[in-house]
Write an enzyme that holds these catalytic residues in place. Sequence first.
Site, mmCIF file in Angstrom:
data_model
loop_
_atom_site.group_PDB
_atom_site.id
_atom_site.type_symbol
_atom_site.label_atom_id
_atom_site.label_comp_id
_atom_site.label_asym_id
_atom_site.label_seq_id
_atom_site.Cartn_x
_atom_site.Cartn_y
_atom_site.Cartn_z
ATOM 1 N N LYS A 12 116.831 -45.321 20.985
ATOM 2 C CA LYS A 12 117.058 -46.751 20.867
ATOM 3 C C LYS A 12 118.146 -47.362 21.694
ATOM 4 O O LYS A 12 119.184 -46.885 21.738
ATOM 5 C CB LYS A 12 117.279 -47.126 19.191
ATOM 6 C CG LYS A 12 117.013 -48.397 18.843
ATOM 7 C CD LYS A 12 116.960 -48.663 17.597
ATOM 8 C CE LYS A 12 116.737 -50.141 17.083
ATOM 9 N NZ LYS A 12 116.035 -50.132 15.643
ATOM 10 N N GLU B 219 109.471 -51.569 -0.061
ATOM 11 C CA GLU B 219 109.935 -52.877 -0.870
ATOM 12 C C GLU B 219 109.018 -52.500 -1.984
ATOM 13 O O GLU B 219 109.688 -52.686 -3.330
ATOM 14 C CB GLU B 219 109.416 -53.830 -0.169
ATOM 15 C CG GLU B 219 110.480 -54.513 0.917
ATOM 16 C CD GLU B 219 109.936 -54.130 2.410
ATOM 17 O OE1 GLU B 219 109.061 -53.245 2.301
ATOM 18 O OE2 GLU B 219 110.900 -54.496 3.062
ATOM 19 N N ARG C 240 106.006 -57.915 -0.235
ATOM 20 C CA ARG C 240 105.339 -56.628 -0.365
ATOM 21 C C ARG C 240 105.225 -56.047 -2.089
ATOM 22 O O ARG C 240 104.505 -55.293 -2.259
ATOM 23 C CB ARG C 240 106.106 -55.388 0.289
ATOM 24 C CG ARG C 240 105.817 -55.600 1.820
ATOM 25 C CD ARG C 240 104.655 -54.351 1.948
ATOM 26 N NE ARG C 240 104.139 -54.903 3.249
ATOM 27 C CZ ARG C 240 104.448 -54.415 4.521
ATOM 28 N NH1 ARG C 240 105.120 -53.249 4.498
ATOM 29 N NH2 ARG C 240 103.725 -54.844 5.341
HETATM 30 C C1 LIG Z 1 108.059 -55.238 5.369
HETATM 31 C C2 LIG Z 1 109.130 -55.286 6.338
HETATM 32 N N1 LIG Z 1 110.385 -54.741 5.746
HETATM 33 C C3 LIG Z 1 111.547 -55.045 6.580
HETATM 34 C C4 LIG Z 1 111.389 -55.474 7.987
HETATM 35 C C5 LIG Z 1 112.706 -55.617 8.808
HETATM 36 N N2 LIG Z 1 112.755 -54.624 9.817
HETATM 37 C C6 LIG Z 1 112.208 -55.036 11.039
HETATM 38 S S1 LIG Z 1 112.401 -53.825 12.184
HETATM 39 C C7 LIG Z 1 112.941 -52.891 10.996
HETATM 40 C C8 LIG Z 1 113.225 -51.325 11.688
HETATM 41 C C9 LIG Z 1 112.043 -50.789 12.268
HETATM 42 O O1 LIG Z 1 112.407 -49.385 12.651
HETATM 43 P P1 LIG Z 1 111.329 -48.826 13.408
HETATM 44 O O2 LIG Z 1 110.090 -48.806 13.145
HETATM 45 O O3 LIG Z 1 111.937 -47.292 13.529
HETATM 46 O O4 LIG Z 1 111.694 -49.324 15.140
HETATM 47 P P2 LIG Z 1 112.717 -49.419 16.043
HETATM 48 O O5 LIG Z 1 113.594 -50.809 15.820
HETATM 49 O O6 LIG Z 1 113.731 -48.148 15.600
HETATM 50 O O7 LIG Z 1 112.286 -49.112 17.325
HETATM 51 C C10 LIG Z 1 112.911 -53.403 9.883
HETATM 52 C C11 LIG Z 1 113.422 -52.629 8.692
HETATM 53 C C12 LIG Z 1 110.047 -55.642 8.430
HETATM 54 N N3 LIG Z 1 109.941 -56.345 9.750
HETATM 55 N N4 LIG Z 1 109.075 -55.713 7.603
#
Ligand SMILES: Cc1ncc(C[n+]2csc(CCOP(=O)(O)OP(=O)(O)O)c2C)c(N)n1
Length: 619
Positions: free
Chosen positions: A278, A362, A390
């Site tokens: 990342k 969630e 959710r």
């Molecule tokens: C239902 C929901 N909960 C929380 C989020 C907030 N959120 C956006 S990106 C993210 C992390 C995603 O991690 P990953 O899929 O591993 O992607 P990375 O950013 O590490 O590439 C979160 C928690 C969201 N978009 N949707």
Amino acid sequence: MNILDSINNNDDLRAVRAEDIPRLCGEIRSFLIDSVSKTGGHLASGLGAVELTVALHRVYDPYKDRILFDVGHQAYVHKLLTGRKNRFSTLRRFNGLSGFPNPAESEADPFTAGHASDSVSVAMGMARARTLRGEDYDVIAVIGDGSMTGGLCFEGLSDAGESGEPIVIILNDNGMSINKSVGGISQLLSRARLRPGYVRFKKAYRRMMRNLPGLYFRLHRLKEKVKKDLLPQGGIFTDLGFEYLGPIDGHDEAALESALRWARRQKGPVLIHAVTVKGKGYAPAEAFPELYHGVGAFDPAEGVSAHAEEEDFSSRFGRSAVRLAEKDPSICAVTAAMERGTGLECFSSRFPERFIELGIAEEHAAAMCAGMARQGMRPIFAVYSSFLQRSFDMLIEDIGLTCEHVVLAVDRAGIVGRDGITHQGSFDIAYLSAVPGMTLYAPSSYAELDFMLETALEKENGPVALRYPRGREGAYRGCCGDAPSTLLREGDDVTIVCHGITINAAIEAAQQLEAEGIGAEIVKINRILPADHTLCLASLRKTGRLLSVEEACRFGSVGTSLLSAASEAGVPLRGCALLDLGSGVVRHGSPEQLRRELGLDAEGICKAARGLMNEKDPS
Ligand SMILES: Cc1ncc(C[n+]2csc(CCOP(=O)(O)OP(=O)(O)O)c2C)c(N)n1
């Protein structure tokens, strides 16, 4: 000559010589850092997905095939390569590029994204539709290890694995969600990434294959068997029915292309496990990926400041929760992957044993809180308004019907701004109204947030929620105590009913209206549920004109419930204007622009009040 500038379509990208791809990826990274440092937005995730996105675009046709990016915050490179480079300076601005995939913006964006963990399900739907309609295109879902912690993803994987549908899932595994990924799945993936026996075997295998490239895929099955013996726990995807390839280096574009070409030839579901870093290519983001997940404008030479920003509702909530938890050992704080965003960092460092981070889960969080509450703990689930959607079933079944004392700290309620339609906190009043026994508070200031959180934890019983906005408090700094509503200003001509942050615009408008000779009475709703209309109805009896101002969708709003209460109580109205978020679909832009556009600023309120004064009295 810059290679990136010469790319106008997918044919141009495919024409780039393999040896020039690393240079192109470097140019893409420089562009992203430069551009996002000016506009703000999601940075670290996109930097980690550069080679992956280039490989996808060289193997697939983004206009014909369906490439779904889970959440979509990592899709900036995809936007860049599909004709939107020149519009990047408008990213997340009003009328500008969206920060997430958006079909209205490009045919290369197959679906509106923003919330995590749904890409596998949507991809399965598209793959099924393709098969049933006898059409010919590929369907690919790119999902991060963080988003894979969401239960919805596993419903999709279970279906996809068994279905036999040709579909490609790419697990973009960087070990990070916004913070470090948590949970058993994350453990399983990190074992797969790090197990030394496997890494040693892989290195030797790679060395051997470099000299015998044709054998690579023929020997894949043998490698899979060795891997299974070394990594018995890595077989979950195979067990679910996928052809599994990985872990592969997600920054080796050539290896990714080979893997994708192999995947495209398979006749069933495939999962490619790509390991990425990342923030790749920008040292500060590699070192502190959580700081660079989402950023405001910053100087790339200096980097983003790690210092605590000025207080806002989220950080105030975190501090308030710590203060209460000092006195009450049964208070716990729960988050679904949003520790930083919900202001809980201070809680997690003060009470690590009472801080529970569940990953993007969630639904689980809500039901888990119900279990904790039933057994004598006082859980606070801190969650953004739009992500709590959710948990709707758990709110009704596990918390509402059973009357569990769970406190919901509903952050980002109302207009959130630049993240746009998937993130606006439009619907929480509507869905929380449906939860049996729900008490819902709407603090307008930090002082009220403190007071209401304490009331929710120490005085209430059953489900309680506090909805508060993104950002800081305004000029209103008061605290209305435990009154369900408060008459904040007297006037004879129009009743302005508001709650939460809208009080600031309402007060400003009332002052302006007074100068114009219009007397505006302000009733501030402190507790939305259960509704107590006494004060509002008394005011309406006097003024006969209702003007409600809310950052919430019309359905379930305070304004609509007040209208029916007035009608039931036989209070005659000379006019009414409901200012709110309408259908709840609010596009992206700065909160100030959106408020202006929706008439929710002082100017909009004055305009509506003048309109009401000009309406003819039907009597
Ligand atoms: C239902 C929901 N909960 C929380 C989020 C907030 N959120 C956006 S990106 C993210 C992390 C995603 O991690 P990953 O899929 O591993 O992607 P990375 O950013 O590490 O590439 C979160 C928690 C969201 N978009 N949707």
